[in-house]
Design an enzyme around this catalytic site. Structure first.
Site, mmCIF file in Angstrom:
data_model
loop_
_atom_site.group_PDB
_atom_site.id
_atom_site.type_symbol
_atom_site.label_atom_id
_atom_site.label_comp_id
_atom_site.label_asym_id
_atom_site.label_seq_id
_atom_site.Cartn_x
_atom_site.Cartn_y
_atom_site.Cartn_z
ATOM 1 N N HIS A 197 -2.650 7.042 7.198
ATOM 2 C CA HIS A 197 -1.710 7.943 6.516
ATOM 3 C C HIS A 197 -2.421 9.185 6.005
ATOM 4 O O HIS A 197 -1.943 10.309 6.191
ATOM 5 C CB HIS A 197 -1.050 7.246 5.321
ATOM 6 C CG HIS A 197 0.195 6.517 5.637
ATOM 7 N ND1 HIS A 197 1.309 7.110 6.187
ATOM 8 C CD2 HIS A 197 0.521 5.208 5.483
ATOM 9 C CE1 HIS A 197 2.261 6.218 6.357
ATOM 10 N NE2 HIS A 197 1.807 5.050 5.928
ATOM 11 N N HIS A 234 -4.389 1.110 7.672
ATOM 12 C CA HIS A 234 -3.058 1.707 7.652
ATOM 13 C C HIS A 234 -3.001 2.871 6.651
ATOM 14 O O HIS A 234 -2.506 3.957 6.982
ATOM 15 C CB HIS A 234 -2.037 0.619 7.286
ATOM 16 C CG HIS A 234 -0.624 1.071 7.249
ATOM 17 N ND1 HIS A 234 0.278 0.769 8.245
ATOM 18 C CD2 HIS A 234 0.067 1.796 6.324
ATOM 19 C CE1 HIS A 234 1.464 1.287 7.932
ATOM 20 N NE2 HIS A 234 1.353 1.913 6.771
ATOM 21 N N GLU A 235 -3.521 2.649 5.437
ATOM 22 C CA GLU A 235 -3.487 3.709 4.420
ATOM 23 C C GLU A 235 -4.417 4.862 4.785
ATOM 24 O O GLU A 235 -4.060 6.029 4.574
ATOM 25 C CB GLU A 235 -3.819 3.151 3.031
ATOM 26 C CG GLU A 235 -2.836 2.109 2.520
ATOM 27 C CD GLU A 235 -1.375 2.491 2.646
ATOM 28 O OE1 GLU A 235 -1.013 3.669 2.426
ATOM 29 O OE2 GLU A 235 -0.567 1.598 2.972
ATOM 30 N N GLY A 248 0.836 -1.185 0.000
ATOM 31 C CA GLY A 248 0.000 0.000 0.000
ATOM 32 C C GLY A 248 0.871 1.235 0.000
ATOM 33 O O GLY A 248 2.013 1.207 0.463
ATOM 34 N N CYS A 282 6.020 -0.223 7.429
ATOM 35 C CA CYS A 282 5.602 0.925 6.634
ATOM 36 C C CYS A 282 6.737 1.340 5.715
ATOM 37 O O CYS A 282 7.899 1.361 6.143
ATOM 38 C CB CYS A 282 5.225 2.077 7.569
ATOM 39 S SG CYS A 282 4.712 3.582 6.734
ATOM 40 N N LEU A 283 6.406 1.679 4.475
ATOM 41 C CA LEU A 283 7.426 2.116 3.532
ATOM 42 C C LEU A 283 8.101 3.409 3.978
ATOM 43 O O LEU A 283 9.229 3.679 3.591
ATOM 44 C CB LEU A 283 6.815 2.292 2.137
ATOM 45 C CG LEU A 283 6.293 1.004 1.483
ATOM 46 C CD1 LEU A 283 5.655 1.317 0.134
ATOM 47 C CD2 LEU A 283 7.403 -0.026 1.344
ATOM 48 N N GLN A 315 2.760 9.963 1.279
ATOM 49 C CA GLN A 315 4.060 9.323 1.496
ATOM 50 C C GLN A 315 5.062 9.700 0.410
ATOM 51 O O GLN A 315 6.262 9.508 0.594
ATOM 52 C CB GLN A 315 3.914 7.801 1.540
ATOM 53 C CG GLN A 315 3.267 7.292 2.814
ATOM 54 C CD GLN A 315 3.208 5.785 2.810
ATOM 55 O OE1 GLN A 315 2.242 5.197 2.332
ATOM 56 N NE2 GLN A 315 4.243 5.164 3.335
#
Length: 175
Positions: A139, A135-136, A45, A93-94, A50
């Protein structure tokens, strides 16, 4: 085009995103870049903020999950309508590379979003996919998973991310 993923605690990750007003060629290009960036980073995701774009937009692909997963799919202006239950789930997480911690999430979510044709879609997700959607959406609300863990663990991760950013900046200067 692969975009640079912001590393937490970049202040742009704390900003709440603004609603997307419609789909055009520029948004479609951004979405293509988001997919390319997410797959290159081996993520499931990616939220627009981000990569430094303050729009309420995320891409997700949990199709390799054991439970069948979702995606690949684009979520424009997503919102969680309801959650059910509670589980502990180890998240990464990225924007926080190399780290993961257990977070309490709902194992079942009902959510809605606009698709690329501007249709309003309402869906349900369970398991890993439910966690990814939450999670997204976090963000897009200016939260990262470390906001859901103890302050001690969060501070340790913050220090490691600061060292990572410093090392990357030094590498960039050498190049």
């Amino acid at each position: 085009m692969i975009r640079e993923i912001l590393i937490w605690p970049d202040p742009r990750l704390k900003e709440k995103t603004r609603l997307v007003e419609g789909v055009d060629d520029e948004l479609r290009k951004l979405i293509d870049d988001m997919y390319e960036t997410m797959y290159d980073a081996e993520g499931v995701g990616l939220a627009a903020n981000q990569i430094g774009v303050g729009l309420r937009l995320a891409v997700i692909d949990t199709s390799t999950a054991e439970d069948g997963g979702l995606g690949p799919m684009v979520m424009i202006n997503p919102e969680i309508l309801s959650t059910e239950g509670s589980i502990r789930f180890r998240e990464g997480c990225l924007s926080i590379p190399g780290e993961s911690e257990e977070v309490i999430r709902a194992p079942k979510v009902r959510f809605r979003f606009r698709d690329l044709d501007w249709n309003l879609v309402e869906m349900e997700a369970t398991g890993f996919s439910a966690v990814a959607v939450q999670h997204e959406c976090d963000h897009l609300d200016g939260k990262v998973y470390v906001d859901r863990i103890s302050s001690l663990k969060r501070e340790r991760i913050r220090k490691r991310m600061k060292r990572l950013k410093e090392a990357r900046a030094a590498q960039a200067e050498e190049a």
